[in-house]
Design a protein around this motif. Structure first.
Motif, PDB file in Angstrom:
ATOM      1  N   THR A  88       0.875  -1.355   0.057  1.00 42.72           N
ATOM      2  CA  THR A  88      -0.146   0.081  -0.064  1.00 42.72           C
ATOM      3  C   THR A  88       0.747   1.271  -0.095  1.00 42.72           C
ATOM      4  O   THR A  88       0.343   2.412  -0.549  1.00 42.72           O
ATOM      5  CB  THR A  88      -0.828   0.036   1.222  1.00 42.72           C
ATOM      6  N   HIS A  89       2.053   1.233   0.415  1.00 45.87           N
ATOM      7  CA  HIS A  89       2.974   2.369   0.480  1.00 45.87           C
ATOM      8  C   HIS A  89       4.279   2.103  -0.066  1.00 45.87           C
ATOM      9  O   HIS A  89       5.159   1.071   0.234  1.00 45.87           O
ATOM     10  CB  HIS A  89       3.260   2.817   2.090  1.00 45.87           C
ATOM     11  N   TRP A  90       4.654   3.138  -1.008  1.00 49.84           N
ATOM     12  CA  TRP A  90       5.863   2.792  -1.957  1.00 49.84           C
ATOM     13  C   TRP A  90       6.587   4.157  -1.847  1.00 49.84           C
ATOM     14  O   TRP A  90       5.904   4.993  -2.310  1.00 49.84           O
ATOM     15  CB  TRP A  90       6.008   1.745  -2.872  1.00 49.84           C
ATOM     16  N   SER A  91       8.078   4.139  -2.086  1.00 44.20           N
ATOM     17  CA  SER A  91       8.622   5.494  -2.397  1.00 44.20           C
ATOM     18  C   SER A  91      10.089   4.624  -2.521  1.00 44.20           C
ATOM     19  O   SER A  91      10.280   3.600  -2.825  1.00 44.20           O
ATOM     20  CB  SER A  91       8.571   6.365  -1.125  1.00 44.20           C
ATOM     21  N   CYS A  92      11.064   5.594  -2.526  1.00 43.64           N
ATOM     22  CA  CYS A  92      12.535   5.016  -2.456  1.00 43.64           C
ATOM     23  C   CYS A  92      12.576   4.559  -0.917  1.00 43.64           C
ATOM     24  O   CYS A  92      11.960   4.740  -0.153  1.00 43.64           O
ATOM     25  CB  CYS A  92      13.393   6.353  -2.693  1.00 43.64           C
ATOM     26  N   CYS A  93      13.609   3.688  -1.092  1.00 46.65           N
ATOM     27  CA  CYS A  93      14.054   3.109   0.126  1.00 46.65           C
ATOM     28  C   CYS A  93      15.314   3.484   0.738  1.00 46.65           C
ATOM     29  O   CYS A  93      16.121   3.830   0.172  1.00 46.65           O
ATOM     30  CB  CYS A  93      13.746   1.621   0.041  1.00 46.65           C
ATOM     31  N   THR A  94      15.621   3.117   1.900  1.00 44.57           N
ATOM     32  CA  THR A  94      16.787   3.254   2.688  1.00 44.57           C
ATOM     33  C   THR A  94      17.562   1.894   2.883  1.00 44.57           C
ATOM     34  O   THR A  94      18.827   2.007   3.258  1.00 44.57           O
ATOM     35  CB  THR A  94      16.630   4.018   4.080  1.00 44.57           C
ATOM     36  N   SER A  95      16.767   0.861   3.031  1.00 44.24           N
ATOM     37  CA  SER A  95      17.280  -0.524   3.345  1.00 44.24           C
ATOM     38  C   SER A  95      17.768  -1.337   2.151  1.00 44.24           C
ATOM     39  O   SER A  95      16.862  -1.260   1.026  1.00 44.24           O
ATOM     40  CB  SER A  95      16.629  -1.448   4.144  1.00 44.24           C
ATOM     41  N   ALA A  96      19.046  -1.678   2.076  1.00 40.21           N
ATOM     42  CA  ALA A  96      19.670  -2.437   0.780  1.00 40.21           C
ATOM     43  C   ALA A  96      19.779  -3.708   1.023  1.00 40.21           C
ATOM     44  O   ALA A  96      20.159  -4.625   0.256  1.00 40.21           O
ATOM     45  CB  ALA A  96      21.057  -1.983   0.539  1.00 40.21           C
ATOM     46  N   GLN A 142      16.947  -5.789   1.307  1.00 40.37           N
ATOM     47  CA  GLN A 142      15.803  -6.543   0.516  1.00 40.37           C
ATOM     48  C   GLN A 142      15.384  -5.465  -0.618  1.00 40.37           C
ATOM     49  O   GLN A 142      15.694  -4.293  -0.583  1.00 40.37           O
ATOM     50  CB  GLN A 142      14.757  -6.626   1.485  1.00 40.37           C
ATOM     51  N   PRO A 143      14.434  -5.927  -1.542  1.00 41.96           N
ATOM     52  CA  PRO A 143      14.133  -5.262  -2.644  1.00 41.96           C
ATOM     53  C   PRO A 143      13.359  -4.096  -2.379  1.00 41.96           C
ATOM     54  O   PRO A 143      12.380  -4.205  -1.523  1.00 41.96           O
ATOM     55  CB  PRO A 143      13.462  -6.291  -3.577  1.00 41.96           C
ATOM     56  N   CYS A 144      13.157  -2.912  -3.070  1.00 40.51           N
ATOM     57  CA  CYS A 144      12.552  -1.906  -2.817  1.00 40.51           C
ATOM     58  C   CYS A 144      11.489  -1.752  -4.032  1.00 40.51           C
ATOM     59  O   CYS A 144      11.564  -1.856  -5.026  1.00 40.51           O
ATOM     60  CB  CYS A 144      13.235  -0.637  -3.125  1.00 40.51           C
ATOM     61  N   GLU A 145      10.260  -2.519  -3.704  1.00 34.48           N
ATOM     62  CA  GLU A 145       9.225  -2.549  -4.351  1.00 34.48           C
ATOM     63  C   GLU A 145       8.445  -1.366  -4.812  1.00 34.48           C
ATOM     64  O   GLU A 145       8.247  -0.511  -4.067  1.00 34.48           O
ATOM     65  CB  GLU A 145       8.276  -3.918  -3.983  1.00 34.48           C
ATOM     66  N   ALA A 146       7.874  -1.311  -6.058  1.00 32.60           N
ATOM     67  CA  ALA A 146       7.028  -0.323  -6.683  1.00 32.60           C
ATOM     68  C   ALA A 146       5.507  -0.828  -6.980  1.00 32.60           C
ATOM     69  O   ALA A 146       5.694  -2.131  -7.596  1.00 32.60           O
ATOM     70  CB  ALA A 146       7.486   0.421  -7.587  1.00 32.60           C
ATOM     71  N   HIS A 147       4.547  -0.434  -6.437  1.00 32.49           N
ATOM     72  CA  HIS A 147       3.216  -0.929  -6.712  1.00 32.49           C
ATOM     73  C   HIS A 147       2.269  -0.062  -7.539  1.00 32.49           C
ATOM     74  O   HIS A 147       1.841   0.828  -7.337  1.00 32.49           O
ATOM     75  CB  HIS A 147       2.472  -1.367  -5.340  1.00 32.49           C
ATOM     76  N   LEU A 148       2.173  -0.471  -8.909  1.00 36.04           N
ATOM     77  CA  LEU A 148       1.590   0.438  -9.881  1.00 36.04           C
ATOM     78  C   LEU A 148       0.219  -0.304 -10.228  1.00 36.04           C
ATOM     79  O   LEU A 148       0.024  -1.360 -10.097  1.00 36.04           O
ATOM     80  CB  LEU A 148       2.338   0.608 -11.107  1.00 36.04           C
ATOM     81  N   TYR A 149      -0.727   0.674 -10.522  1.00 35.94           N
ATOM     82  CA  TYR A 149      -1.889   0.235 -10.794  1.00 35.94           C
ATOM     83  C   TYR A 149      -2.775   0.959 -11.683  1.00 35.94           C
ATOM     84  O   TYR A 149      -2.348   2.392 -11.598  1.00 35.94           O
ATOM     85  CB  TYR A 149      -2.841  -0.207  -9.705  1.00 35.94           C
ATOM     86  N   GLY A 150      -3.790   0.729 -12.312  1.00 40.81           N
ATOM     87  CA  GLY A 150      -4.654   1.624 -13.220  1.00 40.81           C
ATOM     88  C   GLY A 150      -3.945   2.135 -14.447  1.00 40.81           C
ATOM     89  O   GLY A 150      -2.972   1.593 -14.858  1.00 40.81           O
ATOM     90  N   PRO A 151      -4.707   2.834 -15.088  1.00 43.65           N
ATOM     91  CA  PRO A 151      -4.361   3.310 -16.431  1.00 43.65           C
ATOM     92  C   PRO A 151      -2.787   4.240 -16.374  1.00 43.65           C
ATOM     93  O   PRO A 151      -2.364   4.556 -15.155  1.00 43.65           O
ATOM     94  CB  PRO A 151      -5.198   4.217 -16.931  1.00 43.65           C
TER      95      PRO A 151
END
Length: 403
Positions: free
Chosen positions: A220-228, A230-239
């Motif tokens: 539900t919440h993504w941005s850039c990450c500070t911890s290396a 684990q992967p920094c995931e981005a959650h895109l949806y819609g058009p």
């Protein structure tokens, strides 16, 4: 990794309690019986405890596993050069710090003389223009979208580098006016795990670190990450949309859905372009195009370098990278890398202290003379890595990068 101290601690700890158990139960183990025979039981016990703590003190400096150093060949450099007038910078880099880099790619629009360990990727600007119709009756035109010639080249450089050196652990992207101390870069990367999908950046745009990074991303919440770790995931949806960081919600949100009736610098679309296939451009800008990637108002700042891990390139299919190279028709070079990674489901991880050893906007000594342009060398003369290097991003039949 060298974990000698930790191993010694574990083994000694195990032996201590094993011997303690043997002596307490009066078994006939040789070592325990000899020890008890020589000293009273309390004395033997104190001897073992003292010995254990002596081992702790002696091995404490080596108690943490120190990372194994990276080999020079395990970090590939991809240097972006956006304009032929920058040949002074690429020539200077080849004669200075790149001399110590065994595997690197220079991606530009300049046919230059080949040298040892050199790979040039010649990828000129789209002759079909980025807009339709093409102003002036021909020639590249990127001015409407406010970007520069050659912005597509960095994606091509990463693709070629990965094809050529698939065993590398890290891929460092820099600008042609950077100067890099690769020893410092390798030392920093050796502390990280290349088996984690990562896009690492020391600085992010559009401002400098004005976006709040999260420790990790979730559904539900993504941005850039500070911890290396684990992967920094981005959650895109819609058009197709432009995504922007919301300070209220502390996440990226689709603040603007792309309007199909308007031209937009960050809502560019592309369609197949049969006329451009033979020249290596199978797609072109089209406001009604079916290729519609999402865009985020965030990207790594290339002047201070950014790094892609082995796992990230393994996690993103090659066809996806190739489509990014051909289909993304707007935004700057670093932004195109970001959009390619973003649309594969990953965001970037910011290195708080920056990637060490990278000096930006260097000044070339006035006495330096660049090499003269020359023909592209034969690929057969530069056998590097497991696959043959690419001197031109296009295959002979014009159907895209050869593998």
């Amino acid at each position: 990794s060298r974990c000698i101290g930790s191993i010694v601690l574990v083994v000694s700890f195990f032996l201590f309690f094993k011997i303690k158990l043997l002596t307490a139960t009066a078994t006939s183990a040789f070592f325990a019986s000899e020890l008890i025979a020589q000293q009273p039981f309390p004395q033997a016990r104190r001897t073992m405890v003292s010995g254990f703590f002596f081992l702790v003190v002696v091995t404490l400096p080596w108690g943490r596993c120190s990372p194994a150093a990276l080999e020079a060949s395990e970090v590939v450099v991809v240097m972006h050069s956006g304009h032929p007038d920058r040949v002074n910078y690429t020539s200077y880099a080849k004669r200075t710090w790149l001399q110590k880099v065994p595997n690197y790619v220079i991606v530009d629009g300049m046919r230059t003389t080949s040298r040892r360990r050199l790979m040039h990727v010649f990828y000129d600007d789209n002759p079909g223009c980025a807009t339709d119709p093409c102003p002036g009756g021909g020639g590249p035109h990127y001015l409407r979208i406010g970007k520069y010639y050659g912005a597509h080249r960095t994606v091509a450089g990463v693709l070629v580098a990965n094809d050529t050196w698939p065993e590398a652990k890290w891929y460092l992207v820099v600008d042609d006016d950077d100067e890099v101390q690769m020893g410092l870069v390798r030392d920093a990367l050796s502390k990280l795990d290349h088996r984690v999908p990562l896009l690492l950046a020391g600085r992010i745009g559009p401002g400098h670190d004005d976006i709040k990074c999260r420790t990790t991303s979730n559904a539900t919440h993504w941005s850039c990450c500070t911890s290396a770790s684990q992967p920094c995931e981005a959650h895109l949806y819609g058009p197709q949309a432009k995504w922007k960081y919301s300070t209220t919600h502390e996440t990226f949100l689709p603040f603007s859905i792309c309007d199909e009736t308007k031209k937009d610098a960050y809502c560019c679309r592309a369609s197949p372009w049969p006329e451009g296939i033979n020249s290596g451009y199978p797609f072109r800008y089209d406001i009604h195009g079916k290729y519609r990637p999402h865009f985020s108002l965030m990207w790594p700042y290339g002047g201070l370098g950014y790094v892609l891990s082995r796992a990230l390139l393994d996690a993103i299919p090659r066809d996806h990278w190739q489509m990014c190279m051909y289909g993304i028709q707007c935004a700057n070079a670093d932004h195109r890398i970001m959009q390619c990674v973003l649309n594969a489901g990953y965001s970037l991880t910011r290195v708080p202290t920056g990637i060490p050893g990278i000096k930006h906007h260097i000044k070339i000594p006035p006495s330096f003379k660049a090499e003269a342009p020359g023909p592209i060398s034969s690929p057969s003369s530069q056998q590097q890595g497991r696959r043959r290097p690419h001197n031109n991003i296009h295959s002979r039949n014009g159907n895209g990068p050869s593998r």
